[in-house]
Write a protein that holds these residues in place. Structure first.
Motif, PDB file in Angstrom:
ATOM      1  N   PRO A  32       6.879 -12.948  -0.603  1.00 40.07           N
ATOM      2  CA  PRO A  32       6.898 -12.466   0.786  1.00 40.07           C
ATOM      3  C   PRO A  32       7.193 -10.976   0.929  1.00 40.07           C
ATOM      4  CG  PRO A  32       8.060 -14.562   0.614  1.00 40.07           C
ATOM      5  CD  PRO A  32       7.784 -14.096  -0.791  1.00 40.07           C
ATOM      6  N   TYR A  33       7.736 -10.353  -0.112  1.00 41.58           N
ATOM      7  CA  TYR A  33       8.075  -8.931  -0.039  1.00 41.58           C
ATOM      8  C   TYR A  33       7.046  -8.029  -0.716  1.00 41.58           C
ATOM      9  CZ  TYR A  33      12.819  -9.867   1.652  1.00 41.58           C
ATOM     10  OH  TYR A  33      13.894 -10.246   2.402  1.00 41.58           O
ATOM     11  N   TYR A  34       6.070  -8.604  -1.422  1.00 39.73           N
ATOM     12  CA  TYR A  34       5.182  -7.772  -2.230  1.00 39.73           C
ATOM     13  C   TYR A  34       4.472  -6.703  -1.413  1.00 39.73           C
ATOM     14  CZ  TYR A  34       5.670 -10.491  -6.504  1.00 39.73           C
ATOM     15  OH  TYR A  34       6.158 -11.082  -7.633  1.00 39.73           O
ATOM     16  N   ARG A  35       3.915  -7.101  -0.290  1.00 35.86           N
ATOM     17  CA  ARG A  35       3.156  -6.117   0.483  1.00 35.86           C
ATOM     18  C   ARG A  35       4.064  -5.072   1.115  1.00 35.86           C
ATOM     19  NH1 ARG A  35       0.134 -10.489   0.031  1.00 35.86           N
ATOM     20  NH2 ARG A  35      -2.087 -10.180  -0.348  1.00 35.86           N
ATOM     21  N   ALA A  36       5.294  -5.447   1.400  1.00 38.56           N
ATOM     22  CA  ALA A  36       6.255  -4.447   1.876  1.00 38.56           C
ATOM     23  C   ALA A  36       6.580  -3.459   0.755  1.00 38.56           C
ATOM     24  CB  ALA A  36       7.525  -5.134   2.359  1.00 38.56           C
ATOM     25  N   TYR A  37       6.719  -3.980  -0.468  1.00 42.50           N
ATOM     26  CA  TYR A  37       6.987  -3.102  -1.606  1.00 42.50           C
ATOM     27  C   TYR A  37       5.828  -2.136  -1.848  1.00 42.50           C
ATOM     28  CZ  TYR A  37      10.802  -6.321  -2.927  1.00 42.50           C
ATOM     29  OH  TYR A  37      11.942  -7.084  -2.955  1.00 42.50           O
ATOM     30  N   LEU A  38       4.592  -2.614  -1.611  1.00 42.84           N
ATOM     31  CA  LEU A  38       3.413  -1.806  -1.904  1.00 42.84           C
ATOM     32  C   LEU A  38       2.959  -0.949  -0.727  1.00 42.84           C
ATOM     33  CD1 LEU A  38       1.294  -4.479  -3.823  1.00 42.84           C
ATOM     34  CD2 LEU A  38       2.573  -2.585  -4.811  1.00 42.84           C
ATOM     35  N   ALA A  39       3.502  -1.207   0.454  1.00 40.11           N
ATOM     36  CA  ALA A  39       3.027  -0.506   1.647  1.00 40.11           C
ATOM     37  C   ALA A  39       3.216   1.004   1.532  1.00 40.11           C
ATOM     38  CB  ALA A  39       3.747  -1.032   2.883  1.00 40.11           C
ATOM     39  N   ALA A  40       4.363   1.419   1.005  1.00 39.18           N
ATOM     40  CA  ALA A  40       4.637   2.855   0.901  1.00 39.18           C
ATOM     41  C   ALA A  40       3.640   3.552  -0.015  1.00 39.18           C
ATOM     42  CB  ALA A  40       6.056   3.083   0.403  1.00 39.18           C
ATOM     43  N   ALA A  41       3.141   2.808  -1.006  1.00 39.65           N
ATOM     44  CA  ALA A  41       2.179   3.391  -1.942  1.00 39.65           C
ATOM     45  C   ALA A  41       0.741   3.276  -1.447  1.00 39.65           C
ATOM     46  CB  ALA A  41       2.304   2.715  -3.305  1.00 39.65           C
ATOM     47  N   GLU A  42       0.550   2.627  -0.289  1.00 40.00           N
ATOM     48  CA  GLU A  42      -0.764   2.495   0.349  1.00 40.00           C
ATOM     49  C   GLU A  42      -1.781   1.808  -0.561  1.00 40.00           C
ATOM     50  OE1 GLU A  42      -1.943   6.338   1.659  1.00 40.00           O
ATOM     51  OE2 GLU A  42      -0.375   6.470   3.191  1.00 40.00           O
ATOM     52  N   PHE A  43      -1.372   0.694  -1.140  1.00 38.06           N
ATOM     53  CA  PHE A  43      -2.282  -0.095  -1.960  1.00 38.06           C
ATOM     54  C   PHE A  43      -2.918  -1.187  -1.116  1.00 38.06           C
ATOM     55  CE2 PHE A  43       0.419   1.629  -5.361  1.00 38.06           C
ATOM     56  CZ  PHE A  43      -0.572   2.079  -6.228  1.00 38.06           C
ATOM     57  N   GLY A  44      -4.137  -1.617  -1.521  1.00 38.10           N
ATOM     58  CA  GLY A  44      -4.871  -2.637  -0.788  1.00 38.10           C
ATOM     59  C   GLY A  44      -4.705  -4.015  -1.394  1.00 38.10           C
ATOM     60  N   ALA A  49      -3.063  -8.318  -5.313  1.00 37.45           N
ATOM     61  CA  ALA A  49      -3.462  -9.449  -6.145  1.00 37.45           C
ATOM     62  C   ALA A  49      -3.126  -9.200  -7.612  1.00 37.45           C
ATOM     63  CB  ALA A  49      -4.957  -9.720  -5.989  1.00 37.45           C
ATOM     64  N   THR A  50      -3.278  -7.954  -8.074  1.00 33.46           N
ATOM     65  CA  THR A  50      -2.944  -7.671  -9.473  1.00 33.46           C
ATOM     66  C   THR A  50      -1.447  -7.794  -9.718  1.00 33.46           C
ATOM     67  OG1 THR A  50      -2.795  -5.279  -9.063  1.00 33.46           O
ATOM     68  CG2 THR A  50      -4.926  -6.148  -9.793  1.00 33.46           C
ATOM     69  N   VAL A  51      -0.637  -7.476  -8.706  1.00 35.59           N
ATOM     70  CA  VAL A  51       0.810  -7.662  -8.848  1.00 35.59           C
ATOM     71  C   VAL A  51       1.118  -9.141  -9.040  1.00 35.59           C
ATOM     72  CG1 VAL A  51       3.010  -7.576  -7.616  1.00 35.59           C
ATOM     73  CG2 VAL A  51       1.515  -5.589  -7.626  1.00 35.59           C
ATOM     74  N   PHE A  52       0.510  -9.986  -8.204  1.00 38.46           N
ATOM     75  CA  PHE A  52       0.739 -11.417  -8.356  1.00 38.46           C
ATOM     76  C   PHE A  52       0.240 -11.904  -9.714  1.00 38.46           C
ATOM     77  CE2 PHE A  52      -1.020 -15.734  -8.113  1.00 38.46           C
ATOM     78  CZ  PHE A  52       0.141 -16.436  -7.855  1.00 38.46           C
ATOM     79  N   GLY A  53      -0.935 -11.424 -10.120  1.00 38.35           N
ATOM     80  CA  GLY A  53      -1.531 -11.900 -11.362  1.00 38.35           C
ATOM     81  C   GLY A  53      -0.966 -11.267 -12.616  1.00 38.35           C
ATOM     82  N   ALA A  54      -0.117 -10.237 -12.465  1.00 38.28           N
ATOM     83  CA  ALA A  54       0.397  -9.531 -13.642  1.00 38.28           C
ATOM     84  C   ALA A  54       1.241 -10.428 -14.537  1.00 38.28           C
ATOM     85  CB  ALA A  54       1.220  -8.315 -13.206  1.00 38.28           C
ATOM     86  N   TYR A  55       1.766 -11.507 -13.972  1.00 39.54           N
ATOM     87  CA  TYR A  55       2.613 -12.374 -14.790  1.00 39.54           C
ATOM     88  C   TYR A  55       1.843 -13.009 -15.944  1.00 39.54           C
ATOM     89  CZ  TYR A  55       0.589 -16.656 -12.982  1.00 39.54           C
ATOM     90  OH  TYR A  55      -0.275 -17.670 -12.693  1.00 39.54           O
ATOM     91  N   ILE A  56       0.505 -13.081 -15.825  1.00 42.87           N
ATOM     92  CA  ILE A  56      -0.257 -13.681 -16.925  1.00 42.87           C
ATOM     93  C   ILE A  56      -0.194 -12.812 -18.176  1.00 42.87           C
ATOM     94  CG2 ILE A  56      -1.811 -14.872 -15.334  1.00 42.87           C
ATOM     95  CD1 ILE A  56      -3.974 -12.878 -16.024  1.00 42.87           C
ATOM     96  N   LEU A  99       6.482   0.355  -8.079  1.00 42.68           N
ATOM     97  CA  LEU A  99       5.366  -0.413  -8.629  1.00 42.68           C
ATOM     98  C   LEU A  99       5.551  -0.735 -10.107  1.00 42.68           C
ATOM     99  CD1 LEU A  99       2.686  -1.626  -7.752  1.00 42.68           C
ATOM    100  CD2 LEU A  99       1.557   0.475  -8.491  1.00 42.68           C
ATOM    101  N   PHE A 100       6.028   0.223 -10.900  1.00 44.51           N
ATOM    102  CA  PHE A 100       6.197  -0.017 -12.329  1.00 44.51           C
ATOM    103  C   PHE A 100       7.148  -1.181 -12.576  1.00 44.51           C
ATOM    104  CE2 PHE A 100       8.925   0.598 -16.048  1.00 44.51           C
ATOM    105  CZ  PHE A 100       7.985   0.518 -17.063  1.00 44.51           C
ATOM    106  N   TRP A 101       8.282  -1.185 -11.895  1.00 43.36           N
ATOM    107  CA  TRP A 101       9.275  -2.230 -12.121  1.00 43.36           C
ATOM    108  C   TRP A 101       8.788  -3.583 -11.612  1.00 43.36           C
ATOM    109  CZ3 TRP A 101      12.690  -1.284 -15.590  1.00 43.36           C
ATOM    110  CH2 TRP A 101      13.157   0.017 -15.786  1.00 43.36           C
ATOM    111  N   ILE A 102       7.997  -3.574 -10.537  1.00 43.20           N
ATOM    112  CA  ILE A 102       7.453  -4.840 -10.032  1.00 43.20           C
ATOM    113  C   ILE A 102       6.527  -5.465 -11.068  1.00 43.20           C
ATOM    114  CG2 ILE A 102       5.954  -5.880  -8.288  1.00 43.20           C
ATOM    115  CD1 ILE A 102       7.048  -3.825  -6.306  1.00 43.20           C
ATOM    116  N   TYR A 103       5.675  -4.653 -11.679  1.00 46.41           N
ATOM    117  CA  TYR A 103       4.789  -5.175 -12.722  1.00 46.41           C
ATOM    118  C   TYR A 103       5.596  -5.691 -13.914  1.00 46.41           C
ATOM    119  CZ  TYR A 103       0.304  -3.779 -10.717  1.00 46.41           C
ATOM    120  OH  TYR A 103      -0.809  -3.688  -9.928  1.00 46.41           O
TER     121      TYR A 103
END
Length: 398
Positions: A32-44, A49-56, A99-103
């Motif tokens: 629920p916080y991912y897009r808030a975390y990415l909003a400042a960096a203006e990612f689409g 989706a890559t943040v969610f999928g990075a766990y693979i 972003l780095f730490w989230i990945y």
């Protein structure tokens, strides 16, 4: 030395179950916080989706090379390592949200989940000594954990605004509790029966197993979980785009945890019946999602999410895990790893591609492309399936 069912204490099994649930909850805790975390960096949507999928990136190598960890390291060491990685990931995300730490957190969560998911399935299976019951319990823990983490975060947002979020602290406390209780997990290594030597050290003995048609069941799971991944990583973005972001956690919960609710329905079913029902519910969820996106209908989005979870983490999951639990004990850990490997490729990879396509051509068009790819995979599975497969052997066991 062989691990007998009675050598697993009830307390040890409870700790393993709680460990599986807490690590699973940590995987989607921050969604629920991912897009808030990415909003400042203006990612689409593609970046989200890559943040969610990075766990693979953490999960796939673990499933590929450490799927037999319960045989090599023992259940206690495997579960402890999983809990440690999950705990470290939680601490990092509480301290850093760039972003780095989230990945990095996603990679650690993937590795933690990869370690615990197959090891816990084998451990629970040996305690219950019944394939279908083990699959039901394991599936319920995975589904409720993956969905419960996001739900806890969303509820926390509504009830208590805190930094770090209350849900992060609760799951971290549960992880710490499981670590303290992990001494009750049996240290006896299961060993192998049959063709694999307990001392085997070649790479071949560590890799996932796809013999005798097992790959087909993994492919079914890949397809089933792909829609769940799209719900979590892409459709949540549509909710935020249309001003319905408050429902993000609920949608994630429905996308996953509904699988736990349908498992009592399919308990004891033949695995083929589970797959047939899963395919039907999956198709209904997909077409309902197309309708929901076209009409921006919140109710239909939530219903399609519930259908996706029921199919991917309900019918298909229980059918597939019961098949894996029914194979020869000597290859069971690696069969489970192979099954989960394909499943999590499905959960993580299609959502990334769909997110990138959403940025390029729009969500509706991206979902149509996804549907065409699913049809292609189904046709591949149909035409490549050998008539001489595992099915006849399994039919004698169920």
């Amino acid at each position: 030395m062989e691990l007998k069912a009675e050598s697993n204490s009830l307390l040890g099994v409870v700790v393993v179950c709680l460990s599986l649930w807490s690590v699973a909850a940590g995987v989607n805790l921050q969604v629920p916080y991912y897009r808030a975390y990415l909003a400042a960096a203006e990612f689409g949507e593609g970046a989200a989706a890559t943040v969610f999928g990075a766990y693979i990136l953490g999960l796939l190598p673990v499933l590929m090379f450490c799927g037999d960890s319960i045989n090599r390291w023992g259940a206690r060491a495997t579960v402890r390592l999983s809990l440690l990685l999950s705990g470290v990931a939680l601490i990092i995300i509480m301290l850093n949200q760039n972003l780095f730490w989230i990945y990095l957190v996603r990679v650690l969560e993937g590795a933690a989940f990869g370690l615990v998911i197959s090891a816990s399935a084998v451990y629970i299976g040996r305690y219950l000594n019944q394939a279908v019951a083990s699959a039901n319990l394991h599936g319920a823990l995975v589904a409720s954990g993956l969905g419960g983490g996001a739900l806890l975060t969303s509820l926390g947002q509504m009830l208590v605004l805190s930094d770090p979020p209350l849900s992060y602290l609760l799951i971290l406390a549960l992880v710490a509790f499981c670590l303290l209780g992990s001494g009750s997990i049996s240290t006896i290594e299961p060993g192998r029966k049959g063709g694999d030597s307990a001392n085997a050290s070649t790479l071949h003995h560590y890799l996932p197993v796809y013999s005798d048609g097992l790959w087909r069941y993994g492919l079914y799971q890949l397809i089933g979980w792909s829609l769940v991944g799209i719900m979590i990583a892409v459709v949540t973005g549509e909710l935020e785009r249309t001003g319905m972001e408050a429902w993000t956690g609920i949608l994630v919960f429905l996308s996953v945890a509904t699988g736990a609710f349908v498992q009592p329905i399919c308990r004891g079913w033949h695995y083929q019946k589970n797959f047939k029902w899963g395919a039907s519910v999956f198709a209904a969820g997909y077409f309902l999602l197309l309708y929901a996106v076209a009409n921006q209908s919140l109710n239909m989005m939530l219903l399609s999410a519930a259908l996706a979870g029921s199919a991917g983490l309900g019918f298909i999951y229980v059918g597939g895990v019961s098949v894996m639990m029914g194979v020869t004990e000597a290859i069971r850990p690696r069969a489970l790893s192979g099954y989960f490997l394909l499943g999590y490729v499905g959960l993580g990879t299609p959502c990334i591609a769909t997110g990138v396509l959403t940025d390029a051509i729009g969500l509706m068009q991206a979902l149509v492309v996804y549907g065409a790819c699913v049809v292609g995979l189904v046709l591949v599975a149909y035409f490549m399936s050998s008539r001489k497969s595992l099915g006849a052997q399994l039919d004698a066991r169920f």
